[in-house]
Design a protein around this motif. Structure first.
Motif, PDB file in Angstrom:
ATOM      1  N   TYR A   1       0.843  -1.194   0.000  1.00 28.73           N
ATOM      2  CA  TYR A   1       0.000   0.000   0.000  1.00 28.73           C
ATOM      3  C   TYR A   1       0.881   1.248   0.000  1.00 28.73           C
ATOM      4  O   TYR A   1       2.006   1.240   0.496  1.00 28.73           O
ATOM      5  CB  TYR A   1      -0.883   0.037   1.254  1.00 28.73           C
ATOM      6  N   ASP A   2       0.353   2.344  -0.553  1.00 18.60           N
ATOM      7  CA  ASP A   2       1.063   3.627  -0.504  1.00 18.60           C
ATOM      8  C   ASP A   2       0.949   4.263   0.871  1.00 18.60           C
ATOM      9  O   ASP A   2       1.837   4.979   1.319  1.00 18.60           O
ATOM     10  CB  ASP A   2       0.486   4.598  -1.539  1.00 18.60           C
ATOM     11  N   ASP A   3      -0.192   4.058   1.507  1.00 19.09           N
ATOM     12  CA  ASP A   3      -0.508   4.563   2.843  1.00 19.09           C
ATOM     13  C   ASP A   3      -1.659   3.701   3.335  1.00 19.09           C
ATOM     14  O   ASP A   3      -2.025   2.733   2.668  1.00 19.09           O
ATOM     15  CB  ASP A   3      -0.862   6.069   2.798  1.00 19.09           C
ATOM     16  N   PRO A   4      -2.242   3.978   4.491  1.00 20.29           N
ATOM     17  CA  PRO A   4      -3.269   3.063   4.999  1.00 20.29           C
ATOM     18  C   PRO A   4      -4.464   2.831   4.087  1.00 20.29           C
ATOM     19  O   PRO A   4      -5.168   1.834   4.217  1.00 20.29           O
ATOM     20  CB  PRO A   4      -3.719   3.742   6.306  1.00 20.29           C
ATOM     21  N   LEU A   5      -4.724   3.735   3.144  1.00 16.53           N
ATOM     22  CA  LEU A   5      -5.918   3.625   2.301  1.00 16.53           C
ATOM     23  C   LEU A   5      -5.653   3.370   0.822  1.00 16.53           C
ATOM     24  O   LEU A   5      -6.485   2.799   0.136  1.00 16.53           O
ATOM     25  CB  LEU A   5      -6.746   4.918   2.401  1.00 16.53           C
ATOM     26  N   HIS A   6      -4.529   3.831   0.308  1.00 21.13           N
ATOM     27  CA  HIS A   6      -4.303   3.813  -1.134  1.00 21.13           C
ATOM     28  C   HIS A   6      -3.351   2.694  -1.537  1.00 21.13           C
ATOM     29  O   HIS A   6      -2.425   2.370  -0.800  1.00 21.13           O
ATOM     30  CB  HIS A   6      -3.752   5.166  -1.603  1.00 21.13           C
ATOM     31  N   HIS A   7      -3.571   2.153  -2.750  1.00 21.87           N
ATOM     32  CA  HIS A   7      -2.838   0.956  -3.154  1.00 21.87           C
ATOM     33  C   HIS A   7      -2.627   0.933  -4.661  1.00 21.87           C
ATOM     34  O   HIS A   7      -3.214   0.109  -5.373  1.00 21.87           O
ATOM     35  CB  HIS A   7      -3.607  -0.288  -2.724  1.00 21.87           C
ATOM     36  N   LYS A   8      -1.792   1.847  -5.142  1.00 20.77           N
ATOM     37  CA  LYS A   8      -1.555   1.943  -6.583  1.00 20.77           C
ATOM     38  C   LYS A   8      -1.052   0.623  -7.153  1.00 20.77           C
ATOM     39  O   LYS A   8      -1.373   0.268  -8.300  1.00 20.77           O
ATOM     40  CB  LYS A   8      -0.548   3.071  -6.884  1.00 20.77           C
ATOM     41  N   ALA A   9      -0.291  -0.131  -6.368  1.00 21.56           N
ATOM     42  CA  ALA A   9       0.250  -1.392  -6.862  1.00 21.56           C
ATOM     43  C   ALA A   9      -0.853  -2.392  -7.203  1.00 21.56           C
ATOM     44  O   ALA A   9      -0.648  -3.290  -8.024  1.00 21.56           O
ATOM     45  CB  ALA A   9       1.192  -2.004  -5.820  1.00 21.56           C
ATOM     46  N   LEU A  10      -2.036  -2.248  -6.603  1.00 22.77           N
ATOM     47  CA  LEU A  10      -3.142  -3.173  -6.854  1.00 22.77           C
ATOM     48  C   LEU A  10      -4.144  -2.637  -7.872  1.00 22.77           C
ATOM     49  O   LEU A  10      -4.967  -3.399  -8.401  1.00 22.77           O
ATOM     50  CB  LEU A  10      -3.887  -3.465  -5.543  1.00 22.77           C
ATOM     51  N   ASP A  11      -4.092  -1.328  -8.139  1.00 19.11           N
ATOM     52  CA  ASP A  11      -5.153  -0.692  -8.917  1.00 19.11           C
ATOM     53  C   ASP A  11      -5.235  -1.199 -10.361  1.00 19.11           C
ATOM     54  O   ASP A  11      -6.324  -1.299 -10.936  1.00 19.11           O
ATOM     55  CB  ASP A  11      -4.988   0.831  -8.899  1.00 19.11           C
ATOM     56  N   LYS A  12      -4.090  -1.518 -10.970  1.00 15.78           N
ATOM     57  CA  LYS A  12      -4.126  -2.027 -12.341  1.00 15.78           C
ATOM     58  C   LYS A  12      -4.884  -3.348 -12.391  1.00 15.78           C
ATOM     59  O   LYS A  12      -5.656  -3.609 -13.333  1.00 15.78           O
ATOM     60  CB  LYS A  12      -2.717  -2.195 -12.904  1.00 15.78           C
ATOM     61  N   ALA A  13      -4.679  -4.191 -11.373  1.00 17.31           N
ATOM     62  CA  ALA A  13      -5.402  -5.466 -11.333  1.00 17.31           C
ATOM     63  C   ALA A  13      -6.900  -5.225 -11.169  1.00 17.31           C
ATOM     64  O   ALA A  13      -7.723  -5.927 -11.772  1.00 17.31           O
ATOM     65  CB  ALA A  13      -4.872  -6.340 -10.197  1.00 17.31           C
ATOM     66  N   PHE A  14      -7.279  -4.234 -10.344  1.00 19.05           N
ATOM     67  CA  PHE A  14      -8.701  -3.906 -10.195  1.00 19.05           C
ATOM     68  C   PHE A  14      -9.290  -3.492 -11.549  1.00 19.05           C
ATOM     69  O   PHE A  14     -10.397  -3.895 -11.911  1.00 19.05           O
ATOM     70  CB  PHE A  14      -8.900  -2.775  -9.191  1.00 19.05           C
ATOM     71  N   ALA A  15      -8.539  -2.663 -12.302  1.00 21.19           N
ATOM     72  CA  ALA A  15      -9.013  -2.230 -13.618  1.00 21.19           C
ATOM     73  C   ALA A  15      -9.115  -3.417 -14.572  1.00 21.19           C
ATOM     74  O   ALA A  15     -10.043  -3.493 -15.386  1.00 21.19           O
ATOM     75  CB  ALA A  15      -8.074  -1.162 -14.190  1.00 21.19           C
ATOM     76  N   ASN A  16      -8.187  -4.359 -14.475  1.00 17.86           N
ATOM     77  CA  ASN A  16      -8.234  -5.525 -15.349  1.00 17.86           C
ATOM     78  C   ASN A  16      -9.434  -6.409 -15.023  1.00 17.86           C
ATOM     79  O   ASN A  16     -10.088  -6.957 -15.920  1.00 17.86           O
ATOM     80  CB  ASN A  16      -6.935  -6.331 -15.222  1.00 17.86           C
ATOM     81  N   VAL A  17      -9.752  -6.535 -13.739  1.00 17.30           N
ATOM     82  CA  VAL A  17     -10.943  -7.285 -13.349  1.00 17.30           C
ATOM     83  C   VAL A  17     -12.193  -6.598 -13.905  1.00 17.30           C
ATOM     84  O   VAL A  17     -13.110  -7.254 -14.417  1.00 17.30           O
ATOM     85  CB  VAL A  17     -11.025  -7.424 -11.816  1.00 17.30           C
ATOM     86  N   LEU A  18     -12.220  -5.273 -13.833  1.00 22.82           N
ATOM     87  CA  LEU A  18     -13.358  -4.528 -14.377  1.00 22.82           C
ATOM     88  C   LEU A  18     -13.538  -4.817 -15.875  1.00 22.82           C
ATOM     89  O   LEU A  18     -14.660  -5.045 -16.352  1.00 22.82           O
ATOM     90  CB  LEU A  18     -13.154  -3.026 -14.153  1.00 22.82           C
ATOM     91  N   LEU A  19     -12.439  -4.824 -16.623  1.00 20.29           N
ATOM     92  CA  LEU A  19     -12.517  -5.121 -18.052  1.00 20.29           C
ATOM     93  C   LEU A  19     -13.021  -6.537 -18.304  1.00 20.29           C
ATOM     94  O   LEU A  19     -13.810  -6.782 -19.231  1.00 20.29           O
ATOM     95  CB  LEU A  19     -11.156  -4.910 -18.709  1.00 20.29           C
ATOM     96  N   ASN A  20     -12.596  -7.470 -17.469  1.00 19.43           N
ATOM     97  CA  ASN A  20     -13.080  -8.846 -17.615  1.00 19.43           C
ATOM     98  C   ASN A  20     -14.568  -8.950 -17.312  1.00 19.43           C
ATOM     99  O   ASN A  20     -15.310  -9.682 -17.976  1.00 19.43           O
ATOM    100  CB  ASN A  20     -12.285  -9.786 -16.712  1.00 19.43           C
ATOM    101  N   LEU A  21     -15.021  -8.217 -16.316  1.00 17.78           N
ATOM    102  CA  LEU A  21     -16.450  -8.219 -15.985  1.00 17.78           C
ATOM    103  C   LEU A  21     -17.286  -7.601 -17.098  1.00 17.78           C
ATOM    104  O   LEU A  21     -18.400  -8.037 -17.369  1.00 17.78           O
ATOM    105  CB  LEU A  21     -16.681  -7.449 -14.686  1.00 17.78           C
ATOM    106  N   HIS A  22     -16.718  -6.579 -17.746  1.00 17.46           N
ATOM    107  CA  HIS A  22     -17.476  -5.856 -18.769  1.00 17.46           C
ATOM    108  C   HIS A  22     -17.422  -6.548 -20.125  1.00 17.46           C
ATOM    109  O   HIS A  22     -18.416  -6.560 -20.859  1.00 17.46           O
ATOM    110  CB  HIS A  22     -16.944  -4.427 -18.910  1.00 17.46           C
ATOM    111  N   CYS A  23     -16.274  -7.124 -20.464  1.00 24.73           N
ATOM    112  CA  CYS A  23     -16.115  -7.699 -21.812  1.00 24.73           C
ATOM    113  C   CYS A  23     -15.486  -9.078 -21.791  1.00 24.73           C
ATOM    114  O   CYS A  23     -14.859  -9.488 -22.765  1.00 24.73           O
ATOM    115  CB  CYS A  23     -15.244  -6.771 -22.671  1.00 24.73           C
ATOM    116  N   GLY A  24     -15.610  -9.780 -20.682  1.00 24.27           N
ATOM    117  CA  GLY A  24     -14.975 -11.091 -20.582  1.00 24.27           C
ATOM    118  C   GLY A  24     -15.838 -12.218 -21.103  1.00 24.27           C
ATOM    119  O   GLY A  24     -16.938 -12.013 -21.608  1.00 24.27           O
ATOM    120  N   SER A  25     -15.324 -13.417 -20.961  1.00 23.91           N
ATOM    121  CA  SER A  25     -16.014 -14.653 -21.332  1.00 23.91           C
ATOM    122  C   SER A  25     -16.594 -14.561 -22.733  1.00 23.91           C
ATOM    123  O   SER A  25     -17.800 -14.474 -22.882  1.00 23.91           O
ATOM    124  CB  SER A  25     -17.085 -14.982 -20.318  1.00 23.91           C
TER     125      SER A  25
END
Length: 336
Positions: free
Chosen positions: A312-336
């Protein structure tokens, strides 16, 4: 077409959150906390492979991305799995569901010609920046730089852009800073110029409960989620994909947390563990009340493992994880 079933996925933080002690600075911009669960109850949510995992080698080589197909009606969640390699999310297999890593071209296949609207706090803005990074094939814009770009004035925290790639129609991204609660009568004003959006992602969490006891925020959520359901379904076309991102847990102090740290006095004197329990309860209540039309991006599930806190960058923010969150969003929107 976006998945129409109720999918579980989630994370949301507020751009103006004030629940931290600021170390060595007078300004701050806390973001979205994640829901915490006892380790025994977490199961396979957000598990991190050890460095020696053989999965690291398997994910080291990039793979060709096939053309993106419209999302299926299957209730794919991608919310249980493990982190491997350079923070690549590998979800557990779900019947009929296929998960992939989206590169720039695949993201354009998914989103070309569409308007994507994201509203919420600083972690929602981080999702906007992560999606921008994939579409531009660039490093994610640092959080404070993105904050400065989006803070037009005290009443308008927004960013918008059209992103182009030769051979594809443009993708329009828009972010609205919003921390008032799950619902506010002012929320429809945000969307008056984005009513044709194809993908709408929202979040709510810490800002709602930061200065409110559970006895107050719980009835408010019970009243506000039905209003949110009705208004978003009235505002956006039936073809629009509505997504809710859950709120990630607040992390314990780390040696590199120099700017912000958790301070109970800003959270109505609630210990960190108690605050994370309330974040988890808030997530659960919102998911219980959301209309079936919503897909849920369970950022809280992906970030549930406390061993991720050093990233994490600080107690709330997590730039290192955010790309994965965006990739999950793309899979939910245009996956399978």
């Amino acid at each position: 077409m976006a998945t129409t079933g109720r999918l579980v996925l989630g994370a949301w933080l507020a751009a103006g959150l004030v629940g931290f002690a600021v170390l060595g600075t007078s300004g701050h911009d806390p973001g979205t906390p994640a829901a915490a669960q006892p380790a025994a109850a977490q199961g396979a949510r957000g598990v991190v492979d050890p460095p020696s995992s053989p999965a690291l080698t398997a994910l080291a080589e990039p793979k060709a991305v096939e053309p993106v197909k419209p999302a299926s009606p299957l209730k794919c969640t991608f919310s249980r799995g493990r982190w491997v390699g350079n923070l690549t999310w590998v979800p557990e297999a779900e019947p009929g569901c296929r998960y992939r890593e989206f590169d720039r071209e695949a993201a354009f296949e998914c989103l070309q010609g569409k308007l994507v609207v994201i509203y919420g706090n600083s972690n929602s803005r981080a999702l906007y920046s992560a999606l921008e990074g994939i579409l531009k094939n660039k490093t994610i814009t640092p959080r404070l730089e993105a904050k400065q770009t989006c803070e037009n004035n005290q009443k308008n925290h927004s960013c918008g852009q059209d992103i182009a790639l030769p051979g594809y129609r443009n993708v329009s991204l828009f972010y609205w800073g919003y921390v008032k609660g799950v619902w506010s009568p002012k929320l429809p004003e945000f969307f008056k110029h984005q009513k044709h959006a194809s993908l709408v992602v929202g979040n709510s969490g810490v800002n709602v409960i930061q200065n409110t006891k559970e006895a107050s925020w719980r009835p408010a959520v019970n009243n506000e989620v039905p209003l949110l359901n009705a208004r978003l379904q009235q505002t956006f076309p039936s073809t629009a994909h509505l997504v809710w991102m859950t709120t990630t847990r607040i992390c314990e102090a780390q040696p590199h947390f120099r700017k912000y740290t958790y301070k109970k006095s800003y959270w109505m004197h609630r210990p960190l563990a108690a605050m994370n329990r309330e974040i988890a309860d808030h997530n659960a209540l919102v998911l219980q009340l959301l209309a079936p039309r919503f897909t849920v991006l369970d950022a809280a599930g992906l970030a549930a493992d406390p061993s991720l806190c050093p990233l994490y960058d600080d107690p709330l923010h997590h730039k290192a994880l955010d790309k994965a969150f965006a990739n999950v969003l793309l899979n939910l929107h245009c996956g399978s």
